[in-house]
Design a protein around this motif. Structure first.
Motif, PDB file in Angstrom:
ATOM      1  N   LEU A  97       0.827  -1.201   0.000  1.00 34.72           N
ATOM      2  CA  LEU A  97       0.000   0.000   0.000  1.00 34.72           C
ATOM      3  C   LEU A  97       0.870   1.263   0.000  1.00 34.72           C
ATOM      4  N   GLY A  98       0.574   2.185  -0.933  1.00 37.34           N
ATOM      5  CA  GLY A  98       1.304   3.453  -0.971  1.00 37.34           C
ATOM      6  C   GLY A  98       2.728   3.343  -1.486  1.00 37.34           C
ATOM      7  N   ASN A 102       0.322   3.030 -10.149  1.00 39.26           N
ATOM      8  CA  ASN A 102      -0.326   2.123  -9.211  1.00 39.26           C
ATOM      9  C   ASN A 102       0.223   0.705  -9.248  1.00 39.26           C
ATOM     10  N   SER A 148      -4.942  -0.223  -3.256  1.00 36.74           N
ATOM     11  CA  SER A 148      -5.790   0.608  -2.387  1.00 36.74           C
ATOM     12  C   SER A 148      -7.204   0.068  -2.322  1.00 36.74           C
ATOM     13  N   THR A 188      -9.222  -1.351   0.869  1.00 35.76           N
ATOM     14  CA  THR A 188     -10.566  -0.852   1.212  1.00 35.76           C
ATOM     15  C   THR A 188     -11.538  -2.008   1.405  1.00 35.76           C
ATOM     16  N   ALA A 197      -2.082   6.757   1.999  1.00 37.99           N
ATOM     17  CA  ALA A 197      -2.800   5.719   1.247  1.00 37.99           C
ATOM     18  C   ALA A 197      -3.714   4.911   2.169  1.00 37.99           C
ATOM     19  N   ALA A 236      -7.713   4.682   1.915  1.00 35.53           N
ATOM     20  CA  ALA A 236      -8.355   3.372   1.755  1.00 35.53           C
ATOM     21  C   ALA A 236      -9.428   3.173   2.823  1.00 35.53           C
TER      22      ALA A 236
END
Length: 409
Positions: free
Chosen positions: A83-84, A107, A128, A132, A168, A172
Motif C-alpha cells: 500500500l502506498g 499504481n 488501495s 478498502t 494511502a 483506503a
C-alpha cells in the motif's frame, strides 16, 4: 500521527482499534476501560489479511486463506506492505503463491476474477481498492459484533511506514466509510496494552518491543518517561519471521516424505502441493507453541500420495535454530543501535504472532539479565497474548480520543 476528516459527530462515534497486519489483522474495542479483541463471524481473533473471490463471492480471513490451495490466482495476500508504494519498491517474494502485484502507471494492481459471470473479464484492482475491501470486512465484523455501525478507528502501522503509505491507508479507510482517528505505531500500541492495565505502575523505563510477525520482524527500543514514549532505535528485518519457521518445517517434512516414497516428485516443486505444505506447516508450528508434540498430515500431497508424520518440540527447536538465532541478533542489534547495553533494558515486550513460540522467549531470557522482565506467555504468567497487544493498544487509544472529544465538545 495523521488524522482524517471526521464524518460522525464525536458524540455519535462508534470506535474500535484495528491492527492491519501484512499477515494477520485484528479488531478490538474497550468495555469499562478494558480492551477486548473481537472475534469475527468465523470465531477468529487473528484474521488472515487475505481476500479471495470464488464465483463472484468475496471471502476474507481464514476462509480466504484456505483458498490459497484451490484458488490462488483470485486470492490476494501480503498486500498491506505494498500500500502506498511504487511498483519498483515492492518485494513480491510472498506473493508468489497468490495473485501477483503488477505495475499500472503509478499504481500497483492485482488482476483477479471477482465477478460471478463465467465470461466476465477479470478485474484490475489497485492495492488501495483491495485494502478498502478488506477493511470493509473488518469493520463489518466489528459492527456485527457490537450491534451498531462502527464509524471510526485507530489503526496500527509499522514505524517505517512512509508519509505516502500513511496517506494511502487513510484514503483506503475513508473509501471503506471508516474515519481514521489516529495512526499509532505498532510498538507504542503494544506498550499501551500493558501500561493501561489497572495493576500497571507507570515508571521511567527502557523497553524493547520485539514484534515478530509472519512476513517481517520489527524491533523497537523505547524510553518511557512519565507515561510518554520516545523511540530510541528501530530495526526492521524481512528474513527472520514466521514464514521462515514454516519453511523449516516444510523442508523437514518434504525430505521425510521423499525418503518414505522413493521416486516420488518433490512436493515443494508443485505449487498446489507446496500450498498444502504451507498451511499444514503453520498449524503444526502453532501446535508446537502449545504442546511438546504435534502431528503433520496432508491428504493427497502429490500424485495421490497421502503423508502423515509427527514432530516433537525439541526436534523442531533444533532444526529451526538458525532462525531463532536470527531473532536473537535482531534484538541485540536494536539494543546496540540505541547505544545501550542489555543491562539497561527493564522490559522486553514480545508482540506479534511469532512471539507465541516458547523457544524465542527462552532465548531472550539468556540475552538479558535476571532483572529484565521478558513479557511473553511462556516466561511471565501475567503476560498478555502477543497476538492481541497491538489491537488492544489501538482500542485503548481510540477510546481515549473518543472520551477526550466527548468532554471537550
Amino acid at each position: 500521527m495523521a488524522e482524517s476528516a471526521s464524518k460522525a459527530a464525536p458524540g455519535e462515534r462508534v470506535v474500535i482499534g484495528i491492527t492491519f497486519g501484512n499477515s494477520n489483522s485484528s479488531i478490538a474495542h474497550t468495555v469499562d476501560d478494558k480492551a477486548e479483541v473481537i472475534a469475527n463471524e468465523d470465531g477468529d481473533r487473528q484474521i488472515p489479511t487475505i481476500l479471495s473471490y470464488v464465483d463472484g463471492d468475496e471471502y476474507y480471513g481464514q476462509q480466504a486463506k484456505n483458498f490459497l490451495v484451490r484458488n490462488p490466482k483470485n486470492t490476494v495476500a501480503y498486500f498491506r506492505d505494498i500500500l502506498g508504494q511504487d511498483f519498483k519498491s515492492v518485494d513480491p517474494t510472498h506473493n508468489h503463491a497468490s495473485a501477483h502485484p503488477q505495475e499500472a502507471g503509478d499504481n500497483v494492481v492485482f488482476t483477479i476474477k471477482d465477478k460471478a459471470e463465467e465470461d466476465a473479464e477479470p478485474s484490475t484492482l489497485t492495492v488501495s481498492e483491495i485494502a478498502t475491501r478488506y477493511l470493509r470486512r473488518l469493520v463489518g465484523a466489528a459492527s456485527e459484533y457490537l450491534g451498531k455501525k462502527v464509524t471510526s478507528a485507530v489503526i496500527t502501522i509499522p514505524t517505517n511506514f512512509t508519509e505516502k503509505q500513511k496517506a494511502a491507508l487513510i484514503a483506503a479507510a475513508a473509501a471503506a466509510d471508516l474515519e481514521v482517528l489516529q495512526l499509532i505505531s505498532e510498538p507504542a500500541a503494544a506498550v499501551l496494552a500493558y501500561d493501561a492495565r489497572p495493576e500497571a505502575t507507570i515508571s521511567d523505563k527502557i523497553i524493547v518491543v520485539a514484534d515478530l510477525g509472519g512476513s517481517r520482524s520489527d524491533v523497537t527500543v523505547l524510553a518511557s518517561r512519565s507515561g510518554m514514549y520516545t523511540i530510541l532505535a528501530t530495526v526492521h528485518d524481512y528474513e527472520y519471521h514466521g514464514i521462515a519457521l514454516d519453511k523449516v518445517l516444510i523442508d523437514h517434512f518434504s525430505k521425510e516424505f521423499l525418503k518414505k516414497n522413493p521416486g516420488a516428485k518433490d512436493p515443494r516443486e508443485n505449487p498446489r502441493s507446496l500450498a498444502k505444505l504451507r498451511l499444514e506447516a503453520e498449524s503444526t508450528k502453532r501446535a508446537l507453541s502449545r504442546s511438546t508434540n504435534a502431528s503433520f498430515s496432508v491428504e493427497s500431497l502429490i500424485d495421490g500420495l497421502d503423508f502423515a508424520s509427527t514432530i516433537n518440540r525439541l526436534r523442531y527447536e533444533t532444526i529451526a535454530r538458525t532462525v531463532f538465532e536470527g531473532f536473537n541478533r535482531l534484538v541485540e542489534s536494536a539494543v546496540k543501535k540505541a547505544g545501550l547495553d542489555p543491562l539497561d533494558v527493564d522490559e522486553v515486550i514480545m508482540s506479534g504472532g511469532t512471539s507465541n513460540t516458547p523457544r524465542i522467549a527462552a532465548n531472550f531470557r539468556y540475552i538479558f539479565p535476571e532483572s529484565t522482565r521478558i513479557l511473553a506467555p511462556s516466561t511471565d504468567p501475567s503476560a498478555l497474548n502477543p497476538s492481541e497487544l497491538q489491537a488492544r493498544g489501538a482500542a485503548l487509544q481510540a477510546s481515549l480520543i473518543q472520551e477526550h472529544h466527548h468532554h471537550h465538545h
